[in-house]
Write an enzyme that holds these catalytic residues in place. Structure first.
Site, short mmCIF file in Angstrom:
data_model
loop_
_atom_site.label_atom_id
_atom_site.label_comp_id
_atom_site.label_asym_id
_atom_site.label_seq_id
_atom_site.Cartn_x
_atom_site.Cartn_y
_atom_site.Cartn_z
N HIS A 165 -1.72 -51.53 -39.53
CA HIS A 165 -1.72 -50.48 -40.31
C HIS A 165 -0.55 -50.69 -41.29
O HIS A 165 -0.21 -50.14 -42.15
CB HIS A 165 -1.78 -49.29 -40.02
CG HIS A 165 -3.12 -48.78 -39.53
ND1 HIS A 165 -4.06 -48.06 -40.04
CD2 HIS A 165 -4.07 -49.23 -38.22
CE1 HIS A 165 -5.06 -48.10 -39.11
NE2 HIS A 165 -4.91 -48.61 -38.12
N ASP A 201 5.42 -50.67 -48.14
CA ASP A 201 4.34 -49.97 -47.37
C ASP A 201 2.99 -50.57 -47.01
O ASP A 201 2.69 -51.52 -47.92
CB ASP A 201 3.99 -48.85 -48.51
CG ASP A 201 3.94 -47.34 -47.72
OD1 ASP A 201 3.71 -47.10 -46.55
OD2 ASP A 201 4.12 -46.23 -48.41
#
Length: 489
Positions: A164, A378
């Site tokens: 993730h 991110d």
């Protein structure tokens, strides 16, 4: 190892529920917020699925139990393991390393030992839960050794892994003393998923650099041994998303729309309302965002009370020193901006160090004229997608860091390099002054992407690719060099 009964098993650091234990020992739980459980719940229910994870509490030990339409399989962690495996290796070593060393990672052998030990425990639980020929989907950087250990325990199951967070370039990843063990741990899977194509490419470069395995395109070949055939591992991008339709519906409700108007009124009905929503993490670029806003006030391009900013900073990893230090720095910066530019009864920055329910977040998104996502690095950034899903009115503008995974998909956002403060300031002013027609065109395109590529489609795409990989029951990888804790000194 004997097979279990569950055709589909999810392995994640945390269970999808928050558990409470009464004085009489009885359990109660509430589903945790998040798109992952929403996407996987129907698959779990259809296939009598199990979810293996930590309860979030130290020394919580309990037999598997049924909840939320699935079997919940707690993995117990001691206080020492939480400190070494989770706060230590996962968040003190891997998190900063995988986020481009924004802060320096720490390398401690005791942390690695704990990481190995806990990963083996998760793998053993998954092996016990999975039915013959079942599917196991392992999630995220805390559990990168699980695929290889699980394959040795249960060579009959299909194994998927999804990361993730970003996967760093090999020049950065190579700093990790246990780099080869981590790569080989991931290669225990049949399919390794990442947020961006660049992350998958970084992983494949690491395989080339750190192993002698054959890499061709997105595929790595694990050679067979004796009667076992070769095995293929595929690395590919599967950008995650949100439950966009549900969030869209929530943001349209009369209660949310009324609350959005109330928020603006409480702030003195500013002409321009900027919004930042983040976990309080050094990867999110909160200080860069505040610096840009403060300079816009100092330059006179924005003025209080005509312009105002809300910064939601959800508490995060408050036992970790870097996060406590970040909180102090952010609060000092907010105080300085408010002291220099706030007016009587009107703050320049409204700083909210809380977590809020989705209804309140949807109202904030509807209230804001400009959404600022200034992450320094991110994996995806789902806040950007939530803002887009909330704007069925086609209003608002999204200023988005090019260093987010979302930047690959949300190309109609106004993209920035958050390290470029002057460029960020110019883009914020462009967003504020954007022609309404252009704003609607951009938001319409953004919404089409987010609503069509939702979290359910992400899960379907990943599991569809994994289903195409049907290993022979005897297809076992060459034993991976994942040492026991005692072997590492």
């Amino acid at each position: 190892m004997p097979a279990g009964e569950h055709e589909f098993v999810v392995v994640a650091n945390r269970l999808p529920v928050d558990i409470s234990v009464a004085q009489d020992g009885s359990l109660s739980w509430q589903r945790s917020p998040g798109g992952l459980v929403t996407a996987l719940a129907p698959i779990m229910q259809k296939n009598d699925g199990a979810w293996v994870g930590w309860s979030g509490q130290a020394d919580f030990s309990h037999e598997p139990f049924d909840g939320e339409g699935m079997r919940l399989w707690p993995v117990a962690l001691s206080e020492e393991e939480i400190a070494s495996y989770y706060e230590g290796f996962s968040n003190g070593t891997l998190w900063p390393l995988y986020h481009d060393v924004i802060v320096a990672p720490e390398f401690h052998r005791t942390w690695w030992n704990a990481y190995v030990s806990v990963n083996r425990r998760f793998a053993a639980a998954a092996a016990e839960a999975a039915a013959p020929g079942g599917t196991v989907w392992v999630h995220d950087y805390q559990l990168q050794l699980v695929p290889a250990v699980l394959r040795l325990l249960r060579p009959d199951v299909k194994i998927g892994f999804f990361n993730h967070i970003p996967f760093p370039p090999v020049e950065i990843f190579g700093q990790l003393p246990w780099r080869r063990q981590v790569v080989e741990g991931l290669l225990g899977a049949d399919l390794v998923g990442f947020q961006r194509p660049g992350d998958a490419a970084n992983f494949l470069r690491a395989v080339r650099r750190l192993t002698d395995l054959k890499v061709q395109g997105p595929q790595v070949t694990i050679p067979g041994r004796w009667s076992r055939p070769d095995r293929a591992v595929r690395a590919q991008a599967f950008p995650i998303s949100i439950d966009a339709a549900s969030f869209d519906s929530l943001a349209r409700t009369p209660e949310v729309l009324a609350r959005a108007k109330e928020i603006r009124k409480e702030l003195g009905s500013p002409e321009v309302l900027l919004l930042g929503v983040d976990r309080l993490d050094y990867t999110k670029g909160i200080r860069h965002r505040l610096k840009a806003f403060g300079e816009l006030l100092e330059d006179g391009q924005l003025r209080v009370p005509e312009a105002s900013m809300i910064q939601v900073a959800s508490p995060s990893r408050e036992r970790v020193e870097q996060y406590r230090q970040l909180r102090d720095e952010v609060e000092v910066t907010v105080g300085r901006i408010n002291g220099d530019f706030g007016t009587l009864g009107r703050a320049a920055v409204h700083y909210l160090h809380h977590s809020y329910p989705m209804e309140e977040m949807a109202a904030l998104y509807r209230a804001a004229d400009v959404m600022l996502v200034t992450s320094l690095r991110d994996g995806m950034n789902l806040v950007a997608k939530e803002y887009v899903a909330a704007r069925s009115d086609l209003g608002g503008a999204l200023v988005l860091s090019e260093f987010t995974g979302a930047a690959d998909e949300l190309t109609q956002a106004l993209q920035i390099n958050p390290h470029d403060i002057d460029g960020t300031k110019a883009t914020i002013m462009r967003a504020i002054g954007m022609d309404a027609k252009e704003g609607r065109r951009r938001m319409r395109s953004l919404r089409r992407r987010v609503l069509e590529h939702d979290v359910q489609r992400w899960a379907d795409d990943f599991l569809g690719y994994l289903a195409m990989s049907v290993p022979s029951p005897m297809s076992v990888a060459t034993p991976m060099s994942v040492p026991s804790p005692q072997e590492v000194r």
